[in-house]
Design a protein around this motif. Structure first.
Motif, PDB file in Angstrom:
ATOM      1  N   MET A  94       0.840  -1.169   0.000  1.00 13.60           N
ATOM      2  CA  MET A  94       0.000   0.000   0.000  1.00 13.60           C
ATOM      3  C   MET A  94       0.884   1.230   0.000  1.00 13.60           C
ATOM      4  O   MET A  94       1.882   1.281   0.695  1.00 13.60           O
ATOM      5  N   ALA A  95       0.472   2.197  -0.773  1.00 16.25           N
ATOM      6  CA  ALA A  95       1.196   3.453  -0.805  1.00 16.25           C
ATOM      7  C   ALA A  95       0.200   4.574  -0.628  1.00 16.25           C
ATOM      8  O   ALA A  95      -0.956   4.463  -1.034  1.00 16.25           O
ATOM      9  N   ALA A 145       1.094  -0.071  -6.715  1.00 21.89           N
ATOM     10  CA  ALA A 145       2.151   0.897  -7.017  1.00 21.89           C
ATOM     11  C   ALA A 145       1.946   1.492  -8.407  1.00 21.89           C
ATOM     12  O   ALA A 145       2.222   2.673  -8.633  1.00 21.89           O
ATOM     13  N   THR A 148       4.505   7.271  -0.168  1.00 21.60           N
ATOM     14  CA  THR A 148       5.186   6.534   0.890  1.00 21.60           C
ATOM     15  C   THR A 148       4.520   5.183   1.065  1.00 21.60           C
ATOM     16  O   THR A 148       3.299   5.109   1.203  1.00 21.60           O
ATOM     17  N   THR A 149       5.307   4.125   1.055  1.00 20.94           N
ATOM     18  CA  THR A 149       4.761   2.795   1.323  1.00 20.94           C
ATOM     19  C   THR A 149       4.517   2.689   2.819  1.00 20.94           C
ATOM     20  O   THR A 149       5.417   2.929   3.627  1.00 20.94           O
ATOM     21  N   ARG A 191       2.229  -3.525   3.381  1.00 23.82           N
ATOM     22  CA  ARG A 191       2.412  -4.470   2.278  1.00 23.82           C
ATOM     23  C   ARG A 191       1.418  -5.609   2.452  1.00 23.82           C
ATOM     24  O   ARG A 191       1.158  -6.043   3.557  1.00 23.82           O
TER      25      ARG A 191
END
Length: 114
Positions: free
Chosen positions: A1-2, A82, A98-99, A102
């Motif tokens: 996830m970002a 992404a 920004t990640t 996950r």
């Protein structure tokens, strides 16, 4: 996830230099897989900052990315992909992704299932 935000989106919360209360609205567009966690976080943020209203909208990352690049107001865009985040940044609809999490694919089966 970002996730990323846009400085030009709507009426972002502001805090005067004097340390006064944070007030305003935050609009969050987030991947559907984040519904439970972001709903909880939104409520917690509003409780901690009574002058702030958090508006959440959930959907597929690709549909939300299209909305953002088409001009939909968003202070935060949280994508499960992404590729979709890159498209939003390339369109200059957001910056500095920004990640923050996950995903790991898992499969659960009963012990009796070979």
């Amino acid at each position: 996830m970002a996730g990323c935000g846009s400085a030009g989106a709507g009426s972002s919360p502001s805090a005067p230099a004097s340390g006064a209360e944070v007030t305003g609205e935050i609009t969050v567009l987030a991947a559907a897989s984040l519904t439970e966690s972001f709903t909880t976080l939104g409520k917690q943020f509003e409780a901690a900052h009574p002058g702030v209203e958090v508006t959440l909208s959930f959907g597929s990352s690709s549909a939300l990315a299209t909305q953002v690049t088409s001009g939909a107001p968003a202070d935060v865009f949280a994508s499960a992909s992404a590729e979709n985040m890159d498209a939003v940044v390339a369109a200059e609809a957001a910056s500095d992704p920004t990640t923050f999490a996950r995903n790991v694919m898992q499969i659960a089966v009963p012990p009796s299932n070979p």
